[in-house]
Design an enzyme around this catalytic site. Structure first.
Site, PDB file in Angstrom:
ATOM      1  N   GLU A 127       0.921  -1.358   0.152  1.00 38.75           N
ATOM      2  CA  GLU A 127      -0.093  -0.041   0.107  1.00 38.75           C
ATOM      3  C   GLU A 127       0.853   1.305   0.011  1.00 38.75           C
ATOM      4  OE1 GLU A 127      -2.746  -0.334   3.344  1.00 38.75           O
ATOM      5  OE2 GLU A 127      -3.912  -2.097   2.304  1.00 38.75           O
ATOM      6  N   ASN A 169       2.096  -5.095  -3.016  1.00 38.89           N
ATOM      7  CA  ASN A 169       0.619  -5.428  -3.028  1.00 38.89           C
ATOM      8  C   ASN A 169      -0.111  -4.207  -2.572  1.00 38.89           C
ATOM      9  OD1 ASN A 169      -1.205  -7.647  -2.384  1.00 38.89           O
ATOM     10  ND2 ASN A 169      -1.185  -6.870  -0.312  1.00 38.89           N
ATOM     11  N   HIS A 206     -10.406  -5.957  -2.538  1.00 36.36           N
ATOM     12  CA  HIS A 206     -11.529  -5.922  -1.704  1.00 36.36           C
ATOM     13  C   HIS A 206     -12.787  -4.845  -2.459  1.00 36.36           C
ATOM     14  CE1 HIS A 206      -9.133  -7.174   1.722  1.00 36.36           C
ATOM     15  NE2 HIS A 206      -8.213  -6.452   1.379  1.00 36.36           N
ATOM     16  N   GLU A 235      -6.203 -10.752  -1.407  1.00 33.52           N
ATOM     17  CA  GLU A 235      -6.936 -10.421  -0.245  1.00 33.52           C
ATOM     18  C   GLU A 235      -8.484 -10.564  -0.517  1.00 33.52           C
ATOM     19  OE1 GLU A 235      -5.624  -7.301   2.088  1.00 33.52           O
ATOM     20  OE2 GLU A 235      -3.555  -7.790   2.023  1.00 33.52           O
ATOM     21  N   ASP A 237     -12.422 -10.211  -1.134  1.00 31.71           N
ATOM     22  CA  ASP A 237     -13.691 -10.093  -0.554  1.00 31.71           C
ATOM     23  C   ASP A 237     -14.559  -9.462  -1.240  1.00 31.71           C
ATOM     24  OD1 ASP A 237     -12.772  -7.904   0.592  1.00 31.71           O
ATOM     25  OD2 ASP A 237     -12.826  -8.712   2.773  1.00 31.71           O
TER      26      ASP A 237
HETATM   27  C1  XIL Z   1      -6.517  -6.162   8.164  1.00 28.42           C
HETATM   28  C2  XIL Z   1      -6.786  -7.419   8.963  1.00 28.42           C
HETATM   29  O1  XIL Z   1      -7.764  -8.300   8.544  1.00 28.42           O
HETATM   30  C3  XIL Z   1      -7.552  -6.933  10.518  1.00 28.42           C
HETATM   31  O2  XIL Z   1      -7.669  -7.995  11.316  1.00 28.42           O
HETATM   32  C4  XIL Z   1      -6.596  -5.710  11.155  1.00 28.42           C
HETATM   33  O3  XIL Z   1      -7.439  -5.239  12.136  1.00 28.42           O
HETATM   34  C5  XIL Z   1      -6.305  -4.625  10.171  1.00 28.42           C
HETATM   35  O4  XIL Z   1      -5.850  -5.215   8.902  1.00 28.42           O
HETATM   36  N1  XIL Z   1      -5.094  -4.765   3.642  1.00 28.42           N
HETATM   37  C6  XIL Z   1      -4.287  -5.269   4.011  1.00 28.42           C
HETATM   38  C7  XIL Z   1      -4.255  -6.383   5.145  1.00 28.42           C
HETATM   39  O5  XIL Z   1      -3.217  -5.537   3.340  1.00 28.42           O
HETATM   40  O6  XIL Z   1      -3.141  -6.478   5.773  1.00 28.42           O
HETATM   41  C8  XIL Z   1      -5.435  -5.892   6.197  1.00 28.42           C
HETATM   42  O7  XIL Z   1      -5.957  -6.909   6.815  1.00 28.42           O
HETATM   43  C9  XIL Z   1      -6.784  -5.435   5.184  1.00 28.42           C
HETATM   44  C10 XIL Z   1      -6.470  -4.419   4.110  1.00 28.42           C
END
Ligand code: XIL
Length: 302
Positions: A127, A169, A206, A235, A237
């Site tokens: 990020e 990422n 996401h 990741e 969802d």
């Molecule tokens: C999130 C986790 O799922 C949570 O449990 C935590 O509180 C915050 O981080 N992008 C990412 C992940 O790269 O590491 C994040 O994970 C979600 C967004």
């Protein structure tokens, strides 16, 4: 195949999930995770605040628990993450300049060395770009150490674990027309041109109603792959329910399958009740562990 991992394997891909260490005592959770997934990401346990809570005092018990659970069940591991503006321990938040740069590089070296040989892919940097139309780097204490902090992190990771694939990422990099997507693309192109070690790009993916699966998602994946890197959906969802959610999941899987260098898909949790999302039902299993329509859609598309 009759599971996500088996079906993905037949397509030459992996299918993964994030695992939270505190849920490993929940047998309903581990039963699904063990059956369906063959790539494991620690949801929080390998982040900077977890692995180096005090400066130069490393703490691997929580990360090791997840890595050991994964490997003892025959699964591979994605490392997440070595350098990030978020979830920094307090001591790191308070550092700047050359002290922060050397602390960051020491962190990368120590953690990648600890896990050397056990990691399929590392999210070396997470990020690092801004949202919106600027295409600029995100302002952070790491960015303020100098624009070359990302390549310095990748070089340190390569030296520490030469066999792990090294990934950049990010989120909101799924739409090919977005400035942030183009900025990451230009970073990767520059790294490949100059021989900075990078092997893969992770698309967090996401998705929700404000940020749906873009129609050009496959173009994004194939354009990055054409630079000579693997692409991974890291990741995934998708908020929503029913056939609309199932359709969005199908489109993500189709896009990955259409790109030969899209090597795998990971969802960010097992059941809806395990999701980091405060509300919504973004995952493939409901809170009781039942397979959702989205699950069937993914399995049938693989
Ligand atoms: C999130 C986790 O799922 C949570 O449990 C935590 O509180 C915050 O981080 N992008 C990412 C992940 O790269 O590491 C994040 O994970 C979600 C967004």
């Amino acid at each position: 195949g009759s599971t996500l991992q088996a079906a993905a394997s037949e397509r030459g891909r992996y299918f993964g999930t994030a695992i939270a260490g505190f849920r490993l005592s929940d047998s309903a959770y581990t039963t699904i995770a063990n059956r369906e997934f063959n790539m494991i990401t620690a949801e929080n346990e390998m982040k900077i605040d977890a692995t180096e809570p005090n400066r130069n005092q490393f703490s691997y018990a929580a990360g090791d628990q997840i890595v050991n659970w994964a490997r003892s069940n025959g699964k591979q591991v994605r490392g997440h993450t070595l350098a990030w503006h978020s979830q920094q321990p307090g001591w790191m938040q308070n550092l700047s300049g050359s002290a922060l740069r050397s602390a960051m590089l020491n962190h990368v070296t120590q953690v990648a060395t600890h896990y050397r040989g056990q990691i399929h892919s590392w999210d070396v940097v997470n990020e690092a770009f801004q949202d919106g139309s600027s295409g600029a780097r995100r302002d952070s204490n790491l960015q303020r150490t100098g624009n070359d902090w990302i390549e310095a992190a990748f070089r340190a990771a390569r030296a520490a674990d030469p066999n792990a694939k090294l990934c950049y990422n990010d989120y909101n990099t799924d739409d090919w027309t977005h400035a942030k997507t183009q900025a990451v693309y230009n970073l990767v192109r520059d790294f490949k041109a100059r021989g900075v070690p990078i092997d893969c790009v992770g698309f967090q993916s996401h998705f929700n109603s404000q940020s749906p699966v873009p129609s050009n998602y496959q173009t994004t994946l194939s354009s990055f792959a054409a630079l000579g890197v693997d692409v991974q959906i890291t990741e995934l969802d998708i908020e929503g329910s029913g056939t609309a959610q199932a359709d969005s999941y199908r489109r993500v899987v189709q896009a990955c399958l259409a790109v030969s260098r899209c090597t795998g898909i990971s969802v960010w949790g097992v059941r809806d009740s395990d999701s980091w999302r405060a509300s919504g039902t973004p995952l493939l299993f409901d809170g009781s562990g039942n397979k959702k329509l989205a699950y069937t859609s993914v399995l049938d598309t693989l």
